[in-house]
Design an enzyme around this catalytic site. Structure first.
Site, PDB file in Angstrom:
ATOM      1  N   TYR A 182      -1.144  -1.434  10.562  1.00 48.76           N
ATOM      2  CA  TYR A 182      -1.503  -1.670   9.158  1.00 48.76           C
ATOM      3  C   TYR A 182      -0.349  -1.269   8.231  1.00 48.76           C
ATOM      4  O   TYR A 182       0.047  -2.034   7.352  1.00 48.76           O
ATOM      5  CB  TYR A 182      -2.773  -0.901   8.787  1.00 48.76           C
ATOM      6  CG  TYR A 182      -3.131  -1.074   7.321  1.00 48.76           C
ATOM      7  CD1 TYR A 182      -3.494  -2.332   6.831  1.00 48.76           C
ATOM      8  CD2 TYR A 182      -3.070  -0.009   6.429  1.00 48.76           C
ATOM      9  CE1 TYR A 182      -3.793  -2.504   5.484  1.00 48.76           C
ATOM     10  CE2 TYR A 182      -3.370  -0.178   5.089  1.00 48.76           C
ATOM     11  CZ  TYR A 182      -3.727  -1.428   4.626  1.00 48.76           C
ATOM     12  OH  TYR A 182      -4.009  -1.614   3.286  1.00 48.76           O
TER      13      TYR A 182
ATOM     14  N   SER B 179       0.855  -1.189   0.000  1.00 44.87           N
ATOM     15  CA  SER B 179       0.000   0.000   0.000  1.00 44.87           C
ATOM     16  C   SER B 179       0.886   1.231   0.000  1.00 44.87           C
ATOM     17  O   SER B 179       2.039   1.178   0.435  1.00 44.87           O
ATOM     18  CB  SER B 179      -0.873   0.013   1.257  1.00 44.87           C
ATOM     19  OG  SER B 179      -1.442   1.288   1.446  1.00 44.87           O
TER      20      SER B 179
HETATM   21  N1  LIG Z   1      -8.916  -0.091  -0.388  1.00 48.49           N
HETATM   22  C1  LIG Z   1      -7.793   0.568  -0.178  1.00 48.49           C
HETATM   23  O1  LIG Z   1      -7.782   1.805  -0.014  1.00 48.49           O
HETATM   24  C2  LIG Z   1      -6.474  -0.183  -0.198  1.00 48.49           C
HETATM   25  C3  LIG Z   1      -5.301   0.561  -0.364  1.00 48.49           C
HETATM   26  C4  LIG Z   1      -4.075  -0.095  -0.375  1.00 48.49           C
HETATM   27  C5  LIG Z   1      -4.031  -1.471  -0.213  1.00 48.49           C
HETATM   28  N2  LIG Z   1      -5.177  -2.170  -0.058  1.00 48.49           N
HETATM   29  C6  LIG Z   1      -5.072  -3.626   0.129  1.00 48.49           C
HETATM   30  O2  LIG Z   1      -5.764  -4.258  -0.928  1.00 48.49           O
HETATM   31  C7  LIG Z   1      -6.220  -5.536  -0.479  1.00 48.49           C
HETATM   32  C8  LIG Z   1      -7.696  -5.680  -0.817  1.00 48.49           C
HETATM   33  O3  LIG Z   1      -8.417  -4.753  -0.015  1.00 48.49           O
HETATM   34  P1  LIG Z   1      -9.801  -4.120  -0.492  1.00 48.49           P
HETATM   35  O4  LIG Z   1      -9.601  -2.672  -0.610  1.00 48.49           O
HETATM   36  O5  LIG Z   1     -10.337  -4.874  -1.639  1.00 48.49           O
HETATM   37  O6  LIG Z   1     -10.678  -4.364   0.829  1.00 48.49           O
HETATM   38  P2  LIG Z   1     -12.128  -5.051   1.022  1.00 48.49           P
HETATM   39  O7  LIG Z   1     -13.091  -4.545   0.026  1.00 48.49           O
HETATM   40  O8  LIG Z   1     -12.433  -4.866   2.471  1.00 48.49           O
HETATM   41  O9  LIG Z   1     -11.834  -6.577   0.719  1.00 48.49           O
HETATM   42  C9  LIG Z   1     -11.014  -7.326   1.574  1.00 48.49           C
HETATM   43  C10 LIG Z   1     -11.169  -8.791   1.247  1.00 48.49           C
HETATM   44  O10 LIG Z   1     -10.351  -9.536   2.182  1.00 48.49           O
HETATM   45  C11 LIG Z   1     -11.163 -10.538   2.771  1.00 48.49           C
HETATM   46  N3  LIG Z   1     -10.741 -10.780   4.147  1.00 48.49           N
HETATM   47  C12 LIG Z   1     -10.625  -9.870   5.143  1.00 48.49           C
HETATM   48  N4  LIG Z   1     -10.291 -10.490   6.286  1.00 48.49           N
HETATM   49  C13 LIG Z   1     -10.193 -11.809   5.997  1.00 48.49           C
HETATM   50  C14 LIG Z   1      -9.888 -12.961   6.765  1.00 48.49           C
HETATM   51  N5  LIG Z   1      -9.651 -12.890   8.086  1.00 48.49           N
HETATM   52  N6  LIG Z   1      -9.875 -14.175   6.165  1.00 48.49           N
HETATM   53  C15 LIG Z   1     -10.154 -14.267   4.835  1.00 48.49           C
HETATM   54  N7  LIG Z   1     -10.450 -13.212   4.050  1.00 48.49           N
HETATM   55  C16 LIG Z   1     -10.472 -11.997   4.635  1.00 48.49           C
HETATM   56  C17 LIG Z   1     -12.580  -9.965   2.740  1.00 48.49           C
HETATM   57  O11 LIG Z   1     -13.540 -11.008   2.724  1.00 48.49           O
HETATM   58  P3  LIG Z   1     -14.449 -11.454   3.979  1.00 48.49           P
HETATM   59  O12 LIG Z   1     -14.827 -10.226   4.729  1.00 48.49           O
HETATM   60  O13 LIG Z   1     -15.580 -12.166   3.294  1.00 48.49           O
HETATM   61  O14 LIG Z   1     -13.565 -12.370   4.745  1.00 48.49           O
HETATM   62  C18 LIG Z   1     -12.585  -9.271   1.387  1.00 48.49           C
HETATM   63  O15 LIG Z   1     -12.872 -10.188   0.366  1.00 48.49           O
HETATM   64  C19 LIG Z   1      -5.915  -5.600   1.006  1.00 48.49           C
HETATM   65  O16 LIG Z   1      -4.728  -6.333   1.217  1.00 48.49           O
HETATM   66  C20 LIG Z   1      -5.708  -4.152   1.392  1.00 48.49           C
HETATM   67  O17 LIG Z   1      -4.855  -4.022   2.517  1.00 48.49           O
HETATM   68  C21 LIG Z   1      -6.393  -1.554  -0.047  1.00 48.49           C
END
Ligand SMILES: NC(=O)c1ccc[n+]([C@@H]2O[C@H](COP(=O)([O-])OP(=O)(O)OC[C@H]3O[C@@H](n4cnc5c(N)ncnc54)[C@H](OP(=O)(O)O)[C@@H]3O)[C@@H](O)[C@H]2O)c1
Length: 269
Positions: A161, A148
Site C-alpha cells: 500500500y 498518503s
Molecule cells: N482513509 C484514509 O485513512 C486514507 C489516508 C490516505 C489516503 N487515502 C486514500 O484516499 C482514497 C480514498 O479512500 P477512502 O479513505 O475514501 O476509502 P473508502 O471509504 O474505502 O473509499 C474507497 C472508494 O474506492 C472505491 N473502490 C475500492 N476498490 C475499488 C475497485 N476495485 N474498483 C472501483 N472502485 C473501488 C470504493 O468503492 P466500492 O467499494 O463501491 O468499489 C470506495 O468508493 C484512496 O485512494 C485511499 O488510498 C485514504
C-alpha cells in the site's frame, strides 16, 4: 469555500469524473462538487450506493449524474470509463478509488496485493492518460490524485500500500509541473488517517482521524493553488512530526504505528 462556486464551475466544469464516489473521501468530494453545480460521473463497484447518492445529489442540487459501476482492478475498466459519452464533458478528474491491506507481506494474498497495484496505480495512470489530452486541448481543467502520509517512506506491515502511494506521489508531482503550462491543475492529496471505509477494508484500526468532509474541503481549496496538499488537522500534525526525521527513522516509526494497528494478524508479534 475560497473558490466561489461559479469560478470553480467555469474552471473545472461542466462535469467531474469521480472514482471511489460510493464512500469516504470520493463521496465527500462528489457531494461538494455537486453543491458547486458540477454534473457528476461517479464510478465505484457498489452500484446501489452510487445510485442512491446520485438520486440524492441530483434532487438536492439539480445536477446531472451518471453512474458507472466498474471494478478498476479489471483490465480495460479505465478504458471503458473514458469511452463513456458523459466523460466528454469532464473538466475535473478526481481519482479517489483506492484501498490498502495490512499484515506481514508474506502472509497477504498475492491477488489482493496485485489488485491494489492495479486500482491504486495502474487505473490512475490510465485515467490520467485518457483525461490529460482532453484537458490540454481545452487549456484548462484539473486532476486530483491520492497519495498518503504512508507514501512518504516505506511502511512495514503495509508495504505494498505504501509503495502504491509513493508511486502516485511521484507521478502526480511530475504531472503537476508538466501540465501547469498547458493550464491543467494537477493536485496530489496526501491525507493522514481519515474516518472512512478504508481502515475496515485494509484491516487497520485507525485511531486519531480526520473526517472525510474536512479532508474533501481542504483538497478542493488547494486545487489550482498548489501541487500538493496534506488535508486535515491530524494529517498535517502527523506530517509535521514525521517529515523532519531521517527517512530510515520514519520507516521504523511507521512500522511501529502499523504494527499497533494490525496486531493479532498472522506473522505480527
Ligand atoms: N482513509 C484514509 O485513512 C486514507 C489516508 C490516505 C489516503 N487515502 C486514500 O484516499 C482514497 C480514498 O479512500 P477512502 O479513505 O475514501 O476509502 P473508502 O471509504 O474505502 O473509499 C474507497 C472508494 O474506492 C472505491 N473502490 C475500492 N476498490 C475499488 C475497485 N476495485 N474498483 C472501483 N472502485 C473501488 C470504493 O468503492 P466500492 O467499494 O463501491 O468499489 C470506495 O468508493 C484512496 O485512494 C485511499 O488510498 C485514504
Amino acid at each position: 469555500m475560497s473558490h466561489p462556486a461559479e469560478a470553480f464551475l467555469r474552471l473545472y466544469g461542466p462535469a467531474a469524473l469521480v472514482t471511489g464516489a460510493s464512500n469516504g473521501i470520493g463521496r465527500a468530494i462528489a457531494s461538494a462538487l455537486a453543491s458547486y453545480g458540477l454534473d457528476l460521473v461517479m464510478v465505484a463497484r457498489n452500484e446501489t450506493a452510487l445510485g442512491e447518492l446520485a438520486d440524492d445529489l441530483a434532487a438536492r442540487h439539480g445536477i446531472a449524474v451518471t453512474v458507472i459501476a466498474a471494478d478498476l482492478s479489471a483490465p480495460g475498466a479505465a478504458g471503458a470509463i473514458l469511452g463513456h459519452p458523459s466523460v466528454d464533458r469532464v473538466g475535473l478528474l478526481v481519482a479517489a478509488a483506492g484501498f490498502g491491506s495490512a499484515g506481514r507481506f508474506d502472509t497477504l494474498p498475492l491477488a489482493d496485493e496485485l489488485a491494489m497495484v492495479d486500482v491504486n496505480c495502474r487505473a490512475v495512470v490510465a485515467l490520467a492518460h485518457g483525461m490529460a489530452p482532453r484537458l490540454v486541448a481545452r487549456g484548462q481543467g484539473g486532476m486530483i490524485i491520492f497519495a498518503s502520509l504512508v507514501g512518504w517512506q516505506g511502511a512495514p506491515f503495509a508495504a505494498t500500500y505504501a509503495a502504491t502511494k509513493a508511486f502516485v506521489q511521484s507521478f502526480g508531482e511530475a504531472l503537476h509541473r508538466e501540465l501547469r503550462p498547458a493550464g491543467v491543475d494537477v493536485l496530489v492529496a496526501a491525507p493522514g488517517p481519515v474516518a472512512t471505509g478504508f481502515g475496515n477494508r485494509a484491516g487497520m484500526a485507525l485511531t486519531m482521524t480526520d473526517t472525510a468532509d474536512i479532508v474533501a474541503a481542504d483538497i478542493l481549496r488547494a486545487l489550482g493553488k498548489r501541487g500538493q496538499v496534506t488535508p486535515g488537522r491530524v494529517g498535517r500534525l502527523l506530517t509535521m512530526a514525521l517529515w523532519p526525521l531521517p527517512r530510515t527513522l520514519r520507516v521504523g516509526i511507521m512500522g511501529r504505528i502499523m504494527k499497533g494497528m494490525v496486531q493479532g494478524k498472522a506473522g505480527i508479534p
